[in-house]
Write an enzyme that holds these catalytic residues in place. Structure first.
Site, short mmCIF file in Angstrom:
data_model
loop_
_atom_site.label_atom_id
_atom_site.label_comp_id
_atom_site.label_asym_id
_atom_site.label_seq_id
_atom_site.Cartn_x
_atom_site.Cartn_y
_atom_site.Cartn_z
N GLU A 70 4.16 -16.71 -7.00
CA GLU A 70 5.26 -17.56 -7.44
C GLU A 70 5.74 -17.23 -8.85
O GLU A 70 6.94 -16.99 -9.06
CB GLU A 70 4.88 -19.04 -7.35
CG GLU A 70 4.49 -19.50 -5.95
CD GLU A 70 2.98 -19.42 -5.73
OE1 GLU A 70 2.38 -18.35 -5.99
OE2 GLU A 70 2.39 -20.42 -5.30
N CYS A 93 -0.51 -23.45 -6.13
CA CYS A 93 -1.70 -24.09 -6.66
C CYS A 93 -1.34 -25.12 -7.72
O CYS A 93 -0.34 -25.00 -8.42
CB CYS A 93 -2.67 -23.05 -7.23
SG CYS A 93 -2.03 -22.11 -8.63
N THR A 214 -25.78 3.86 11.12
CA THR A 214 -24.55 4.63 11.03
C THR A 214 -24.57 5.56 9.83
O THR A 214 -24.12 6.71 9.90
CB THR A 214 -23.33 3.67 10.94
OG1 THR A 214 -23.24 2.94 12.16
CG2 THR A 214 -22.04 4.44 10.71
N ARG A 225 -8.38 7.17 3.68
CA ARG A 225 -8.01 8.56 3.44
C ARG A 225 -6.55 8.86 3.77
O ARG A 225 -6.19 9.99 4.09
CB ARG A 225 -8.94 9.49 4.23
CG ARG A 225 -10.39 9.43 3.74
CD ARG A 225 -11.23 10.56 4.29
NE ARG A 225 -11.47 10.45 5.72
CZ ARG A 225 -12.43 9.71 6.26
NH1 ARG A 225 -13.22 8.98 5.48
NH2 ARG A 225 -12.59 9.66 7.56
N GLY A 317 -22.81 0.27 13.40
CA GLY A 317 -22.68 0.88 14.73
C GLY A 317 -22.86 -0.16 15.82
O GLY A 317 -22.59 -1.34 15.64
#
Length: 384
Positions: A70, A93, A214, A225, A317
């Protein structure tokens, strides 16, 4: 006849005004998404200032959570904000944090109307922002774009209400529901277009989580990437109960460039933790479970939430994925399916669980489905 013409003209003006409101709110939502993954612990909010049908200011929550959307939009609008309408994707807020209340900036700007998508569940706000604006004589309309705003701010809402992040489980499976070849041999399941979507999702999340299995099998980097977006990589989180992560891993080697948090048990050896700390990683100790052996996932999520993480991507995994599914901690699923099978000896997507535990779960519904190159992407979301 004259009254009928006037009624028609009034109705058309009303339709035009509603259409304009919807258009500007859609812009505010799009602007807010620019900050996803970069504003934690604050929500990624978008704001647009419009006067006489012309956009005079745009803003979104900046990196690190400040400035808020804002005041950023109002700063760009300047004096043109006086008498204008402010469209914002979350209630402004009303409390002092690390910056002054946004409602004070809105009131001081001279804005005549605020269109707010949804109320902020934060107890420090929770309708007080809207009330303060109305008390200052500003017209406040709440609810336009609420469903989209709730989706975009799901991480903020989950963190406030449940003290944990919004969990997005990403799975790339073959045509026969496998996520890897036998013996963890490298195999390309999806194409380049799908991998690009995954990297974009990484950039839109605060953190990405994998298990130590993993890390040991794939030595991933877990960064974004996409060209020019490396700096938008999320915090990398590894579940490593016994601190087995190798000091030679790519995650540890890049810990000073992209944050690495290693979640481990209270019983993990101190020397291993000190070595990781010296390499730039942060070791976070949480409660462990005995059966099955591992880390207490609700405690892990609570710890991440306390550090400000609101959008968590779980990428692997199979055991980690199945653990989140069993615990009922998956809020959203990105299921990418490649066109080719791997074979019966491949690694099942959810370890001992069938994939239907997700795709057929009554706790999840399909939000969207599309083709991504030769692959398909289906996004599921929690029903309640």
């Amino acid at each position: 006849m004259i009254f009928r013409i006037l009624e028609d003209q009034y109705a058309q003006k009303s339709r035009d005004a509603k259409a304009a409101d919807a258009r500007f709110m859609q812009l505010a939502l799009a602007l807010g998404r620019r900050g996803q993954g970069r504003t934690w612990p604050n929500p990624a909010v978008g704001a647009v200032v419009v006067k006489d049908g012309v956009i005079v200011g745009r803003g979104w929550t900046q990196a690190g959570g400040r400035p808020h959307a804002e005041p950023e939009a109002l700063r760009r609008a300047g004096e043109a904000a006086r008498g204008a309408t402010l469209y914002v994707t979350l209630e402004p807020c009303s409390h002092f944090g690390k910056s002054p209340p946004c409602v004070d900036a809105v009131i001081a700007s001279g804005v005549a109307r605020v269109v707010s998508a949804i109320e902020d569940p934060n107890p420090e706000v929770a309708g007080q922002g809207h009330a303060k604006l109305r008390a200052a004589g500003i017209v406040v309309d709440v609810g336009l774009g609420a469903a989209e705003a709730a989706y975009d701010h799901a991480g903020h809402f989950r963190r406030i209400r449940d003290r944990r992040p919004h969990v997005i489980l990403k799975l790339a499976v073959s045509a026969d529901d496998k996520i890897g070849a036998a013996g963890h041999k490298p195999v390309a399941i999806t194409g380049e277009a799908a991998r690009t979507r995954v990297h974009l999702l990484r950039a839109q999340c605060d953190a990405i989580l994998v298990g130590i299995g993993t890390v040991l099998a794939d030595d991933p980097e877990l960064t974004c990437r996409l060209p020019g977006m490396e700096a938008l990589s999320p915090v990398r989180v590894v579940l490593d109960r016994s601190l087995r992560i190798p000091g030679t891993s790519r995650l540890v080697h890049s810990a000073r460039e992209t944050p690495l948090w290693v979640m481990t048990s209270d019983l993990a050896e101190a020397p291993a933790a000190m070595k990781l700390g010296a390499a730039g990683a942060q070791v976070i100790r949480v409660a462990a479970t005995i059966s099955p052996p591992g880390l207490d996932l609700p405690v892990v999520l609570r710890a991440l939430s306390e550090k400000g993480i609101s959008r968590l991507m779980v990428e692997g995994g199979a055991r980690v994925a199945s653990s989140f599914v069993r615990a009922g901690l998956v809020d959203e699923v990105w299921l990418l399916r490649g066109p080719e099978p791997i074979g019966a000896d491949g690694i099942p997507a959810l370890d001992a669980l069938p994939l239907s535990a997700l795709s057929g779960s009554p706790a999840l519904r399909v939000r969207a489905s599309e083709n991504v190159g030769k692959d398909t992407l289906t996004i599921y979301e929690r029903t309640a």
